[in-house]
Scaffold this motif. Sequence first.
Motif, PDB file in Angstrom:
ATOM      1  N   GLN A  80       0.824  -1.217   0.000  1.00 48.75           N
ATOM      2  CA  GLN A  80       0.000   0.000   0.000  1.00 48.75           C
ATOM      3  C   GLN A  80       0.853   1.260   0.000  1.00 48.75           C
ATOM      4  OE1 GLN A  80      -2.519  -0.479   3.426  1.00 48.75           O
ATOM      5  NE2 GLN A  80      -3.414  -2.378   2.639  1.00 48.75           N
ATOM      6  N   ARG A  81       2.132   1.107   0.296  1.00 50.34           N
ATOM      7  CA  ARG A  81       3.014   2.274   0.398  1.00 50.34           C
ATOM      8  C   ARG A  81       3.989   2.406  -0.762  1.00 50.34           C
ATOM      9  NH1 ARG A  81       1.275   0.732   5.149  1.00 50.34           N
ATOM     10  NH2 ARG A  81       1.154   2.175   6.916  1.00 50.34           N
ATOM     11  N   VAL A  82       4.472   1.280  -1.274  1.00 48.30           N
ATOM     12  CA  VAL A  82       5.553   1.348  -2.259  1.00 48.30           C
ATOM     13  C   VAL A  82       5.504   0.119  -3.158  1.00 48.30           C
ATOM     14  CG1 VAL A  82       7.148   0.264  -0.615  1.00 48.30           C
ATOM     15  CG2 VAL A  82       8.080   1.549  -2.548  1.00 48.30           C
ATOM     16  N   ALA A  83       5.929   0.300  -4.403  1.00 49.87           N
ATOM     17  CA  ALA A  83       6.068  -0.828  -5.335  1.00 49.87           C
ATOM     18  C   ALA A  83       7.267  -0.564  -6.219  1.00 49.87           C
ATOM     19  CB  ALA A  83       4.814  -0.998  -6.179  1.00 49.87           C
ATOM     20  N   CYS A  84       7.858  -1.631  -6.715  1.00 50.80           N
ATOM     21  CA  CYS A  84       9.022  -1.508  -7.602  1.00 50.80           C
ATOM     22  C   CYS A  84       8.750  -2.248  -8.902  1.00 50.80           C
ATOM     23  CB  CYS A  84      10.271  -2.074  -6.926  1.00 50.80           C
ATOM     24  SG  CYS A  84      11.772  -1.888  -7.926  1.00 50.80           S
ATOM     25  N   VAL A  85       8.984  -1.568 -10.017  1.00 52.90           N
ATOM     26  CA  VAL A  85       8.953  -2.202 -11.335  1.00 52.90           C
ATOM     27  C   VAL A  85      10.402  -2.469 -11.709  1.00 52.90           C
ATOM     28  CG1 VAL A  85       8.283  -1.968 -13.750  1.00 52.90           C
ATOM     29  CG2 VAL A  85       6.843  -0.979 -11.956  1.00 52.90           C
ATOM     30  N   TYR A  86      10.779  -3.748 -11.651  1.00 62.98           N
ATOM     31  CA  TYR A  86      12.175  -4.125 -11.825  1.00 62.98           C
ATOM     32  C   TYR A  86      12.537  -4.234 -13.300  1.00 62.98           C
ATOM     33  CZ  TYR A  86      11.998  -5.324  -6.861  1.00 62.98           C
ATOM     34  OH  TYR A  86      11.847  -5.276  -5.498  1.00 62.98           O
ATOM     35  N   GLN A  87      13.860  -4.116 -13.569  1.00 63.80           N
ATOM     36  CA  GLN A  87      14.349  -4.317 -14.931  1.00 63.80           C
ATOM     37  C   GLN A  87      13.988  -5.715 -15.417  1.00 63.80           C
ATOM     38  OE1 GLN A  87      18.571  -3.725 -15.328  1.00 63.80           O
ATOM     39  NE2 GLN A  87      18.620  -4.350 -17.464  1.00 63.80           N
ATOM     40  N   LYS A  88      14.079  -6.706 -14.538  1.00 71.08           N
ATOM     41  CA  LYS A  88      13.674  -8.060 -14.856  1.00 71.08           C
ATOM     42  C   LYS A  88      12.222  -8.216 -14.444  1.00 71.08           C
ATOM     43  CE  LYS A  88      15.269 -12.847 -14.470  1.00 71.08           C
ATOM     44  NZ  LYS A  88      16.253 -13.757 -13.813  1.00 71.08           N
ATOM     45  N   SER A  89      11.336  -8.362 -15.414  1.00 74.37           N
ATOM     46  CA  SER A  89       9.893  -8.314 -15.169  1.00 74.37           C
ATOM     47  C   SER A  89       9.433  -9.389 -14.191  1.00 74.37           C
ATOM     48  CB  SER A  89       9.142  -8.488 -16.497  1.00 74.37           C
ATOM     49  OG  SER A  89       7.740  -8.528 -16.267  1.00 74.37           O
TER      50      SER A  89
END
Length: 499
Positions: A80-89
């Motif tokens: 609910q606070r943070v998310a990461c879209v990584y280089q490796k999907s």
Amino acid sequence: MSPAVVEAAHITKRFGSTVALSDAGIVVDQGETHALVGRNGAGKSTLVGILTGLQTPDAGTVTFGGTPAPPISDRDAWRQRVACVYQKSTIIPTLTVAENLFLNRHARGRDRLIRWSTLRREAEQLLATWAVDVDVRQPAATLSVEQRQFVEIARALSFGARFIILDEPTAQLDAAGISRLFDRIRDLRAQGVTFLFISHHLQEIYEICDQVTVFRDARHIVSAPVADLDRQALVTAMTGEDVTMPEAVHRPPPADAPVLLSVRDLRTRSGAELSIEARTGEVVGIAGAGGSGKVEVAEAIVGLARPSGGTVVLDGRTLRPGSVPDALDAGVGLVPQDRHREGLIPQLSIGENVTMTVPDRITRNGFISPARRDAVAREAIADLAIKATGPDVAVSDLSGGNQQKTVMARALASDPKLLVLITPTAGVDVRSKQTLLGVVDEVRGRGSTVLVVSDELDDLRICDRVLVMFQGRVVAEKPRGWTDNELVAAMEGVDLHHV
């Protein structure tokens, strides 16, 4: 003033004897796009792990909106606070878009069975809310890199997070895709979404970011408005010294140098075509945007893909179409486009990865000699400045730049006649880029031919000439000395002489 979206203060993190972060920190304010830059191994990935609740710092604090971060075990609170879209999907390719969007939280009826119509409707509503134009019923495997990123961003926003970390989001996008991504970032920022943007492409920092934080050697070096740091100051902060790309060194091949590589009427299954002759000691660039066909023709040359027609002759030997073993035997070295999928076996050591294509160099009486293998690997570690304690370190434990150096070391292990580099510096820092591109001059000096296949201008500056592909055809050949404007224009299918 409202509290920062996230503040990490006095963070220290160790992994055994390795200090990954030392009294480091960052403050990201509401509604900004904040860049985090630094060389591979500077501590960026460790900070991301701490900001997303995947790792616990040994010392220091993390707050969101002035409130202490939730317990590590409360994954819902973190989402609910943070998310990461990584280089490796992290998208699962065998599931549909809708299933990926609501993984482990499918709409269910009283009988606990999944309500597929409800799931698809909610997925369509979610994508419409964030202006993502993707069919929710299609398998995720059919999505482009750009579409996968947008789906991952939408999924993150669906949990309530308004702070998104983008980890090397442009590494696999062409110029048009990058432009669309930046437009989407600006739109979302206007809707109250805050971004932490991690990239080694420094020109992108100046285009999309408001603030920049630099890490070096596990420490926070500087945070400042992007407008207050010019490119040289930024590079100096990242490296601790002035760094220039190896473009000043230029040793063109003699005019009478023999032709080493001859590609005639090569045609890929996607319809891209290439004919080229390259001489001993020559570095030839093949440039083009996404969809230009540059990667397809390169993969056909080295045997990764079987062409539908044409021939490749290396030093008088006609290569067997679609055969990597034959290409290796003929003297081809390759740095592939995707190091994760095609370049490395992450569970194996540096020594095992570097020497897997040269068994003749490391065997004794028909058996692999660990001593010989490690000797070859130690030489590669020294030559390419791979940051590791020794050849027995698992490749999965290396930073991205050091993984790419390991791929380069394997390509060089056979002392190749032809070295093919496909997007060789994608996702690596400025010092690693300098090392990787510096190798090219050494290789050409030994009489090998080098093909540099890229749309990165720094990669192409080292070339004696650059062939530009557009929609599957070579549309221009640029001798050394081209300007950025004319090369980019040619890659985009524009003839500046007729504009």
